[in-house]
Structure formats: C-alpha cells, structure tokens
Design a protein around this motif. Structure first.
Motif, PDB file in Angstrom:
ATOM      1  N   ASP A 217     -35.729  25.683 -32.371  1.00 33.99           N
ATOM      2  CA  ASP A 217     -35.914  26.374 -31.085  1.00 33.99           C
ATOM      3  C   ASP A 217     -37.119  25.817 -30.309  1.00 33.99           C
ATOM      4  O   ASP A 217     -37.683  26.483 -29.447  1.00 33.99           O
ATOM      5  CB  ASP A 217     -36.089  27.883 -31.300  1.00 33.99           C
ATOM      6  CG  ASP A 217     -37.367  28.229 -32.071  1.00 33.99           C
ATOM      7  OD1 ASP A 217     -38.031  27.296 -32.602  1.00 33.99           O
ATOM      8  OD2 ASP A 217     -37.707  29.425 -32.146  1.00 33.99           O
ATOM      9  N   ALA A 218     -37.490  24.565 -30.597  1.00 33.15           N
ATOM     10  CA  ALA A 218     -38.715  23.995 -30.007  1.00 33.15           C
ATOM     11  C   ALA A 218     -38.619  23.771 -28.491  1.00 33.15           C
ATOM     12  O   ALA A 218     -39.615  23.813 -27.790  1.00 33.15           O
ATOM     13  CB  ALA A 218     -39.071  22.679 -30.702  1.00 33.15           C
ATOM     14  N   PHE A 219     -37.419  23.486 -28.013  1.00 36.54           N
ATOM     15  CA  PHE A 219     -37.236  23.295 -26.563  1.00 36.54           C
ATOM     16  C   PHE A 219     -35.801  23.627 -26.203  1.00 36.54           C
ATOM     17  O   PHE A 219     -34.966  23.849 -27.084  1.00 36.54           O
ATOM     18  CB  PHE A 219     -37.592  21.860 -26.142  1.00 36.54           C
ATOM     19  CG  PHE A 219     -36.880  20.801 -26.927  1.00 36.54           C
ATOM     20  CD1 PHE A 219     -35.578  20.430 -26.620  1.00 36.54           C
ATOM     21  CD2 PHE A 219     -37.519  20.180 -27.998  1.00 36.54           C
ATOM     22  CE1 PHE A 219     -34.917  19.468 -27.365  1.00 36.54           C
ATOM     23  CE2 PHE A 219     -36.849  19.221 -28.747  1.00 36.54           C
ATOM     24  CZ  PHE A 219     -35.547  18.863 -28.431  1.00 36.54           C
ATOM     25  N   ARG A 220     -35.536  23.650 -24.877  1.00 37.05           N
ATOM     26  CA  ARG A 220     -34.194  23.966 -24.411  1.00 37.05           C
ATOM     27  C   ARG A 220     -33.450  22.689 -24.061  1.00 37.05           C
ATOM     28  O   ARG A 220     -34.056  21.670 -23.720  1.00 37.05           O
ATOM     29  CB  ARG A 220     -34.261  24.893 -23.186  1.00 37.05           C
ATOM     30  CG  ARG A 220     -34.708  26.302 -23.560  1.00 37.05           C
ATOM     31  CD  ARG A 220     -34.739  27.205 -22.350  1.00 37.05           C
ATOM     32  NE  ARG A 220     -35.865  26.856 -21.490  1.00 37.05           N
ATOM     33  CZ  ARG A 220     -36.321  27.634 -20.510  1.00 37.05           C
ATOM     34  NH1 ARG A 220     -35.724  28.773 -20.243  1.00 37.05           N
ATOM     35  NH2 ARG A 220     -37.353  27.253 -19.772  1.00 37.05           N
ATOM     36  N   ARG A 221     -32.120  22.767 -24.135  1.00 38.37           N
ATOM     37  CA  ARG A 221     -31.260  21.639 -23.780  1.00 38.37           C
ATOM     38  C   ARG A 221     -31.621  21.126 -22.376  1.00 38.37           C
ATOM     39  O   ARG A 221     -31.787  21.930 -21.470  1.00 38.37           O
ATOM     40  CB  ARG A 221     -29.813  22.148 -23.830  1.00 38.37           C
ATOM     41  CG  ARG A 221     -28.745  21.106 -23.781  1.00 38.37           C
ATOM     42  CD  ARG A 221     -27.454  21.605 -24.441  1.00 38.37           C
ATOM     43  NE  ARG A 221     -27.572  21.548 -25.909  1.00 38.37           N
ATOM     44  CZ  ARG A 221     -27.391  20.436 -26.624  1.00 38.37           C
ATOM     45  NH1 ARG A 221     -27.072  19.300 -26.034  1.00 38.37           N
ATOM     46  NH2 ARG A 221     -27.534  20.452 -27.937  1.00 38.37           N
ATOM     47  N   GLY A 222     -31.796  19.825 -22.260  1.00 37.96           N
ATOM     48  CA  GLY A 222     -32.114  19.246 -20.950  1.00 37.96           C
ATOM     49  C   GLY A 222     -33.595  19.209 -20.610  1.00 37.96           C
ATOM     50  O   GLY A 222     -33.976  18.641 -19.583  1.00 37.96           O
ATOM     51  N   ASP A 223     -34.429  19.820 -21.450  1.00 37.97           N
ATOM     52  CA  ASP A 223     -35.878  19.791 -21.180  1.00 37.97           C
ATOM     53  C   ASP A 223     -36.389  18.358 -21.111  1.00 37.97           C
ATOM     54  O   ASP A 223     -35.954  17.492 -21.877  1.00 37.97           O
ATOM     55  CB  ASP A 223     -36.653  20.546 -22.276  1.00 37.97           C
ATOM     56  CG  ASP A 223     -36.802  22.038 -21.980  1.00 37.97           C
ATOM     57  OD1 ASP A 223     -36.295  22.495 -20.938  1.00 37.97           O
ATOM     58  OD2 ASP A 223     -37.423  22.737 -22.807  1.00 37.97           O
ATOM     59  N   ARG A 224     -37.336  18.139 -20.193  1.00 35.89           N
ATOM     60  CA  ARG A 224     -37.948  16.820 -20.003  1.00 35.89           C
ATOM     61  C   ARG A 224     -39.155  16.700 -20.919  1.00 35.89           C
ATOM     62  O   ARG A 224     -40.141  17.430 -20.762  1.00 35.89           O
ATOM     63  CB  ARG A 224     -38.368  16.643 -18.530  1.00 35.89           C
ATOM     64  CG  ARG A 224     -37.158  16.568 -17.580  1.00 35.89           C
ATOM     65  CD  ARG A 224     -37.594  16.607 -16.116  1.00 35.89           C
ATOM     66  NE  ARG A 224     -38.557  15.563 -15.798  1.00 35.89           N
ATOM     67  CZ  ARG A 224     -38.257  14.279 -15.594  1.00 35.89           C
ATOM     68  NH1 ARG A 224     -36.997  13.859 -15.708  1.00 35.89           N
ATOM     69  NH2 ARG A 224     -39.200  13.412 -15.291  1.00 35.89           N
TER      70      ARG A 224
END
Ligand code: 5GP
Length: 175
Positions: free
Chosen positions: A110-117
């Motif tokens: 859960d470290a980042f969301r899909r598509g995060d830069r």
C-alpha cells in the motif's frame, strides 16, 4: 549539476573496503559538512520541484538520508524500499543478481497508488542492479517511475547505461 565538482570533492574514496580491490565511495564527509549537504539536497530539490512528484521511493539505507529531506522539501510522500525482511506489513518484492548470489528489495503493497509519479533515490549507482530492481518493482506494482536519482554514478561500471537501456532516466549529481 552546478555543485557536482564541489560535492565530489567532499566524498572520500576508501581503498580496499569492504574487500581488496574495491574503492568504496564514502559519503560521510559530505554529510558532516553542513553546507555541502545543503547544496546536495538543494540540487535534487531544484531538479524535481516542477515535476509534480507524488512520492520519493528511497533505497535502504543511504538513500533514506537524501530521500527524506527531498520529500519534505517537495511536499511529497516518502516510501522506503527496504532489504528483504524489514517491512512489517504486506509486501511485494523483486529479486536481483549480485556478483555473488542474490538480493531482494521490498515495498509495502500500500506504499503508493496506481499511476503515482515516483522518483527513486539512492546514494550510488555501480552495476545498477539495486536501482533497476527498485524501478522494476515500482513499475510492476503500478507506479510511474519519473526518474532515478543518485549522488554518485560510476559510469565505467555501466550501471547507469543499463538503467537507461531498460527505459528509466538517470540523474546523478556527480560521476
Ligand atoms: P549496484 O546495485 O549499483 O551495484 O550498487 C549500488 C548499491 O550498493 C547502492 O545501494 C549503494 O548504496 C551500494 N554501494 C555499492 N558500492 C558503493 C560505494 O562505493 N559507496 C557507497 N556509498 N555505496 C555503495
């Protein structure tokens, strides 16, 4: 970068460490020098301030030292990419080959969301294996790797070329 030569001058090379024949680039003199450390962090902040990053994924352990202040300054989140077995929650991992044996880097799922830069940071690129494994792991789990950034690139070892050939950008403060 404009401070590249200066930053390079405050990095110490320790011959034959951790084993004979290795010239280890020791960044502790750079960290001890507050004005050099500030110039280093500012070099990254300057490069990435208009890039609308969502997160900095920094590699265990020296990547953390630079990744955290850059994330703080840019107002983006900080994600630790850790050596195997250090993260307590659900993880995703990528195995890579070392000169002798294998290594593994891990991220919380859960470290980042899909598509995060995402910008990946580490202190040094040698063979590029560590950075490439982190880049693959982030790409595989839906992150968009904006670039990989390091203090020192050792271009003669070929790691940065390898990373670029795999389709990821490389920014190094000095080489
Ligand atoms: P690579 O995976 O590119 O072969 O090695 C880079 C990784 O090993 C980085 O995580 C870096 O911290 C560490 N590393 C390898 N050699 C050196 C060195 O000479 N100095 C420093 N500071 N780190 C190194």
């Amino acid at each position: 970068s404009i401070y590249g030569d200066y930053i390079k001058s405050v990095i110490r090379t320790v011959p034959d460490w951790p084993q004979p024949g290795v010239n280890f680039r020791d960044i502790t003199p750079l960290l001890q020098n507050s004005s050099a450390f500030r110039k280093l962090i500012d070099s990254f902040v300057h490069r990435y301030q208009e890039m609308e990053l969502d997160a900095i994924a920094a590699i265990d352990a020296r990547g953390f030292i630079i990744g955290a202040p850059v994330a703080y300054e840019l107002g983006c989140s900080f994600v630790p990419v850790r050596k195997k077995g250090k993260l307590p929650f659900r993880t995703v991992s990528e195995t890579y080959t070392l000169e002798y044996g294998q290594a593994e880097v891990e991220l919380h799922s859960d470290a980042f969301r899909r598509g995060d830069r995402i910008l990946i940071m580490d202190d040094l690129i040698a063979t590029g294996g560590t950075m490439l494994a982190a880049a693959k792991l982030i790409t595989r789990t839906g992150g968009q790797v904006v670039e990989t950034a390091t203090i020192i690139d050792l271009p003669e070892i070929g790691g940065s070329s390898r990373i670029r050939e795999a389709g990821f950008g490389v920014f190094a403060v000095c080489s």
